[in-house]
Design a protein around this motif. Structure first.
Motif, PDB file in Angstrom:
ATOM      1  N   VAL B  81       0.834  -1.205   0.000  1.00 26.94           N
ATOM      2  CA  VAL B  81       0.000   0.000   0.000  1.00 26.94           C
ATOM      3  C   VAL B  81       0.873   1.260   0.000  1.00 26.94           C
ATOM      4  CG1 VAL B  81      -1.613   1.355   1.393  1.00 26.94           C
ATOM      5  CG2 VAL B  81      -1.994  -1.089   1.071  1.00 26.94           C
ATOM      6  N   ILE B  82       1.893   1.264   0.867  1.00 22.10           N
ATOM      7  CA  ILE B  82       2.763   2.441   0.938  1.00 22.10           C
ATOM      8  C   ILE B  82       3.481   2.654  -0.386  1.00 22.10           C
ATOM      9  CG2 ILE B  82       4.870   3.332   2.005  1.00 22.10           C
ATOM     10  CD1 ILE B  82       3.872   2.262   4.640  1.00 22.10           C
ATOM     11  N   ASN B  83       3.952   1.557  -0.965  1.00 19.78           N
ATOM     12  CA  ASN B  83       4.655   1.672  -2.231  1.00 19.78           C
ATOM     13  C   ASN B  83       3.757   2.208  -3.340  1.00 19.78           C
ATOM     14  OD1 ASN B  83       7.483   1.000  -2.390  1.00 19.78           O
ATOM     15  ND2 ASN B  83       6.869  -0.894  -1.383  1.00 19.78           N
ATOM     16  N   ILE B  84       2.519   1.741  -3.359  1.00 24.23           N
ATOM     17  CA  ILE B  84       1.590   2.188  -4.394  1.00 24.23           C
ATOM     18  C   ILE B  84       1.305   3.682  -4.230  1.00 24.23           C
ATOM     19  CG2 ILE B  84      -0.802   2.058  -5.167  1.00 24.23           C
ATOM     20  CD1 ILE B  84      -0.724  -0.914  -4.728  1.00 24.23           C
ATOM     21  N   LEU B  85       1.054   4.109  -2.994  1.00 23.81           N
ATOM     22  CA  LEU B  85       0.595   5.484  -2.771  1.00 23.81           C
ATOM     23  C   LEU B  85       1.714   6.512  -2.877  1.00 23.81           C
ATOM     24  CD1 LEU B  85      -2.003   5.015   0.088  1.00 23.81           C
ATOM     25  CD2 LEU B  85      -2.390   5.292  -2.357  1.00 23.81           C
ATOM     26  N   PHE B  86       2.932   6.134  -2.550  1.00 24.93           N
ATOM     27  CA  PHE B  86       3.981   7.150  -2.488  1.00 24.93           C
ATOM     28  C   PHE B  86       5.011   7.069  -3.608  1.00 24.93           C
ATOM     29  CE2 PHE B  86       2.204   7.055   1.757  1.00 24.93           C
ATOM     30  CZ  PHE B  86       2.035   8.414   2.009  1.00 24.93           C
ATOM     31  N   TYR B  87       4.839   6.143  -4.510  1.00 26.32           N
ATOM     32  CA  TYR B  87       5.760   6.066  -5.645  1.00 26.32           C
ATOM     33  C   TYR B  87       5.284   7.082  -6.673  1.00 26.32           C
ATOM     34  CZ  TYR B  87       9.072   3.660  -8.681  1.00 26.32           C
ATOM     35  OH  TYR B  87      10.138   3.340  -9.455  1.00 26.32           O
ATOM     36  N   SER B  88       6.147   8.043  -7.010  1.00 30.07           N
ATOM     37  CA  SER B  88       5.597   9.159  -7.807  1.00 30.07           C
ATOM     38  C   SER B  88       6.083   9.214  -9.256  1.00 30.07           C
ATOM     39  CB  SER B  88       5.907  10.485  -7.101  1.00 30.07           C
ATOM     40  OG  SER B  88       7.264  10.517  -6.768  1.00 30.07           O
ATOM     41  N   ASP B  89       7.007   8.345  -9.626  1.00 29.61           N
ATOM     42  CA  ASP B  89       7.473   8.362 -11.021  1.00 29.61           C
ATOM     43  C   ASP B  89       6.482   7.631 -11.928  1.00 29.61           C
ATOM     44  OD1 ASP B  89       9.615   9.651 -10.102  1.00 29.61           O
ATOM     45  OD2 ASP B  89      11.019   7.957 -10.195  1.00 29.61           O
ATOM     46  N   GLY B  90       6.566   7.960 -13.186  1.00 28.69           N
ATOM     47  CA  GLY B  90       5.801   7.209 -14.168  1.00 28.69           C
ATOM     48  C   GLY B  90       4.450   7.828 -14.467  1.00 28.69           C
ATOM     49  N   THR B 100      -0.442   9.581  -4.970  1.00 27.61           N
ATOM     50  CA  THR B 100      -0.608   9.318  -6.390  1.00 27.61           C
ATOM     51  C   THR B 100      -0.428   7.838  -6.649  1.00 27.61           C
ATOM     52  OG1 THR B 100       1.714   9.818  -6.629  1.00 27.61           O
ATOM     53  CG2 THR B 100       0.172  11.533  -7.324  1.00 27.61           C
ATOM     54  N   ILE B 101      -1.217   7.359  -7.576  1.00 27.89           N
ATOM     55  CA  ILE B 101      -0.987   5.990  -8.018  1.00 27.89           C
ATOM     56  C   ILE B 101      -0.466   6.063  -9.438  1.00 27.89           C
ATOM     57  CG2 ILE B 101      -2.064   3.793  -8.568  1.00 27.89           C
ATOM     58  CD1 ILE B 101      -3.989   4.234  -6.348  1.00 27.89           C
ATOM     59  N   THR B 102       0.721   5.492  -9.652  1.00 23.37           N
ATOM     60  CA  THR B 102       1.296   5.533 -10.989  1.00 23.37           C
ATOM     61  C   THR B 102       1.469   4.115 -11.492  1.00 23.37           C
ATOM     62  OG1 THR B 102       3.559   5.386 -10.229  1.00 23.37           O
ATOM     63  CG2 THR B 102       2.606   7.591 -10.358  1.00 23.37           C
ATOM     64  N   GLU B 103       1.613   4.018 -12.804  1.00 22.11           N
ATOM     65  CA  GLU B 103       1.801   2.711 -13.411  1.00 22.11           C
ATOM     66  C   GLU B 103       3.075   2.077 -12.864  1.00 22.11           C
ATOM     67  OE1 GLU B 103       0.800   2.834 -17.659  1.00 22.11           O
ATOM     68  OE2 GLU B 103       2.413   1.355 -17.819  1.00 22.11           O
ATOM     69  N   GLN B 104       4.133   2.899 -12.821  1.00 24.64           N
ATOM     70  CA  GLN B 104       5.410   2.413 -12.282  1.00 24.64           C
ATOM     71  C   GLN B 104       5.270   1.944 -10.845  1.00 24.64           C
ATOM     72  OE1 GLN B 104       9.014   2.739 -13.514  1.00 24.64           O
ATOM     73  NE2 GLN B 104       7.730   2.123 -15.219  1.00 24.64           N
ATOM     74  N   GLY B 105       4.486   2.697 -10.080  1.00 25.11           N
ATOM     75  CA  GLY B 105       4.288   2.361  -8.679  1.00 25.11           C
ATOM     76  C   GLY B 105       3.642   0.998  -8.517  1.00 25.11           C
ATOM     77  N   LEU B 106       2.627   0.760  -9.357  1.00 26.22           N
ATOM     78  CA  LEU B 106       1.950  -0.534  -9.280  1.00 26.22           C
ATOM     79  C   LEU B 106       2.910  -1.671  -9.584  1.00 26.22           C
ATOM     80  CD1 LEU B 106      -1.534   0.162 -10.906  1.00 26.22           C
ATOM     81  CD2 LEU B 106      -1.014  -0.316  -8.512  1.00 26.22           C
ATOM     82  N   ILE B 107       3.702  -1.459 -10.638  1.00 27.05           N
ATOM     83  CA  ILE B 107       4.657  -2.506 -11.025  1.00 27.05           C
ATOM     84  C   ILE B 107       5.654  -2.735  -9.903  1.00 27.05           C
ATOM     85  CG2 ILE B 107       6.552  -3.033 -12.601  1.00 27.05           C
ATOM     86  CD1 ILE B 107       4.938  -1.506 -14.759  1.00 27.05           C
ATOM     87  N   PHE B 108       6.174  -1.622  -9.373  1.00 28.33           N
ATOM     88  CA  PHE B 108       7.178  -1.717  -8.323  1.00 28.33           C
ATOM     89  C   PHE B 108       6.610  -2.446  -7.095  1.00 28.33           C
ATOM     90  CE2 PHE B 108       9.558  -0.035  -4.691  1.00 28.33           C
ATOM     91  CZ  PHE B 108      10.853  -0.300  -5.116  1.00 28.33           C
TER      92      PHE B 108
END
Lengths: 284, 270
Positions: B81-90, B100-108
């Protein structure tokens, strides 16, 4: 009918390699005022059986009714059940936890909804009942008492909420001979005045011979006999079940080999009386 | 308490059970390294397959293996959850306030979850298939080189095996104490967080008292038998590598090779 058990079966760790059938189709009834002994070799299912009686193990197969509470119901009233059926485990002194004797004994009553003053009063009564002076021990840590005293306090912790039925699991295990004697006379005195029905789990046959009117013999998870102590120790083959004979019965047997025939006594008092009567009869 | 499977030995007769504990420990380390070398989905797939095959070969029911995940599921979910919400690239798919939810974040996040899952499953597969005794013997044997720098390998091994040995005893103890307190009307599953934490005291205190008592008794028993960790103690069961271990080494090496090649794109061949 205080306790009714019908077709009770139980399997530990079902569907794993540790699976073990602990109880197989056990049925019996205990009426008010009885003192019942449950005996059997290690692993025969005694403890599992009594743990069912106050809902510590969830009923899976069969039917149990204790004090009109149906344990096969979806949500049995466990609080009421456990208040009515006090259970003293093996080595009960290891369950002491509070910083003072008073608060440890009051733990049960407070959990069962006693008010603070009621609980204090109940604690005083229970501690005095087990033969200790409440005012001199109430503020001490339970951990600094001696082994026998700790066990007394643990018993007081159960007596305090005034259960109708008392279940004792190996009440004398780990005590020295003097401690054992004290414990047994304590239980005997409770049976009369405080608690009507006592169920004792034990593999100390002296205890059973001394106190029980009725014995349930467990063997490999099955209820093998439901009988009286004299029937068990004088008619049935006790040793084949991995149990020993009480000392009193052993003495009667030894004397029989010497052609001294005594009545079938069980308690120490009766044995002494029978011996004296025998000696008296010879002198006359 | 009996249902907690984490790290418990599960007896079975299988290829994995019969492997030398050193082989399993080394393979475990190699696997963990491999998991961290993973970049593409193909390499994750390779890790997954390797794990699944090992589990199948170990003849431990999937249910028992998955039980071990239950204990860490919460951590995995939080991480995801933390990774999805706070990953901001992509490429941004959804955003609100600072989240923010980004495509890169989901993958990561999905890769992160897989990593954690693989780590937990692989290490618990080792403990499920190896008795604690064997595990410490293996560890001691692997750490032997450290004796050169005066590291007390044997002492550490004995400390470990004592600790492992007491886990089931304490579980049993907790079970007993809980029953005794429940019989006195204690309840452990009602009330708020603070009430529940307070309800644990009647279990924890007797448990600690008994832990200290047992430790004292054990220390005395060790002393009474003049136990000391002298060098060159002999072993009742000597560890030996067999043909099975060779097979396991080759397979593990092959797996590591595949992962490295996937990472480097087959050294530029693909």
């Amino acid at each position: 009918m205080l306790v009714e058990v019908k077709n009770l079966s139980y399997v530990y760790s079902e569907k794993t390699p540790f699976e073990k059938q602990a109880l197989k189709d056990v049925s019996f009834v205990v009426d008010e005022g009885q003192s019942v002994g449950i005996v059997g070799a290690t692993g025969s299912g005694k403890s599992t059986l009594v743990q069912h009686l106050n809902g510590l193990i969830r009923l899976k197969n069969g039917k149990i009714t204790v004090l009109d509470i149906d344990l096969s119901a979806k949500k049995p009233d466990l609080k009421a059940l456990r208040k009515g059926i006090g259970m003293l485990f093996q080595y009960p002194e290891y369950q002491l936890f509070a910083d003072t004797v008073a608060s440890d004994v009051m733990f049960g009553p407070l959990n069962f909804g006693f008010s603070k003053t009621e609980a204090e009063e109940a604690a005083r009564r229970a501690v005095n009942m087990v033969g200790m002076d409440y005012d001199s021990v109430k503020d001490r840590s339970p951990l600094e008492l001696s082994g026998g005293q700790k066990r007394r306090i643990a018993i007081a912790g159960v007596l305090a909420y005034r259960p109708k039925i008392l279940i004792l699991d190996e009440p004398t295990a780990g005590l020295d001979p003097a401690g054992k004697r004290e414990m047994l006379s304590l239980i005997a005195s409770l049976k009369g005045e405080e608690i009507s029905t006592v169920i004792t789990v034990s593999h100390n046959m002296d205890e059973i011979a001394e106190f029980s009117q009725r014995v349930l013999v467990m063997n490999n998870g099955k209820l093998l006999y439901d009988t009286t102590p004299s029937e068990l120790f004088y008619r049935l083959d006790v040793e084949a079940l991995g149990l020993s004979l009480p000392h009193t019965v052993r003495i009667v047997r030894l004397l029989k080999e010497k052609n001294i025939i005594l009545p079938e006594v069980l308690t120490e008092k009766d044995l002494v009386a029978a011996l004296l009567a025998y000696a008296g009869g010879r002198n006359a | 308490m009996r249902d907690v499977a984490f790290g418990q030995f599960y007896p079975a007769d299988s290829f994995v059970h019969k492997l030398d504990p050193r082989t399993k420990l080394l393979a475990g380390i190699v696997y963990i390294v491999a998991v961290f070398l993973c970049t593409s989905y193909y390499s994750y797939l390779a890790c997954f397959l390797f794990l699944v095959i090992s589990i199948i070969v170990s003849r431990i029911p999937i249910r028992s293996v998955l039980k071990t995940v239950k204990a860490v599921l919460f951590i995995i979910i939080i991480t995801v959850v933390i990774n999805i919400l706070f990953y901001s690239d992509g490429k941004v798919l959804w955003s609100w306030w600072k989240l923010t939810i980004t495509e890169q974040g989901l993958i990561f996040a999905s890769k992160m979850a897989m990593r954690l899952l693989f780590l937990v499953l692989s290490t618990s597969l080792i403990t499920l298939t190896t008795t604690p005794m064997n595990l410490t013997d293996g560890l001691e044997s692997l750490l032997t080189p450290l004796k050169w720098i005066k590291f007390p390998v044997h002492d550490v091994a004995i400390i470990m095996s004592i600790a492992l040995r007491f886990i089931p005893s304490f579980m049993e103890e907790i079970d007993k104490i809980m029953m005794a307190q429940k019989a006195r009307g204690a309840s452990f599953d009602t009330g708020g967080l603070i009430k529940r934490a307070k309800a644990l005291l009647p279990i924890l205190i007797p448990l600690f008292v008994s832990a200290f008592r047992r430790a004292d008794e054990l220390a005395m028993a060790l002393d009474a038998r003049c136990y000391n960790a002298t060098p060159n103690r002999t072993k009742m069961k000597k560890l030996t590598f067999t043909g099975r271990d060779v097979v396991a080494w080759v397979l593990t090496a092959a797996f590591l090779a595949i992962i490295i090649m996937l990472r480097t794109g087959f050294f530029g061949l693909l």
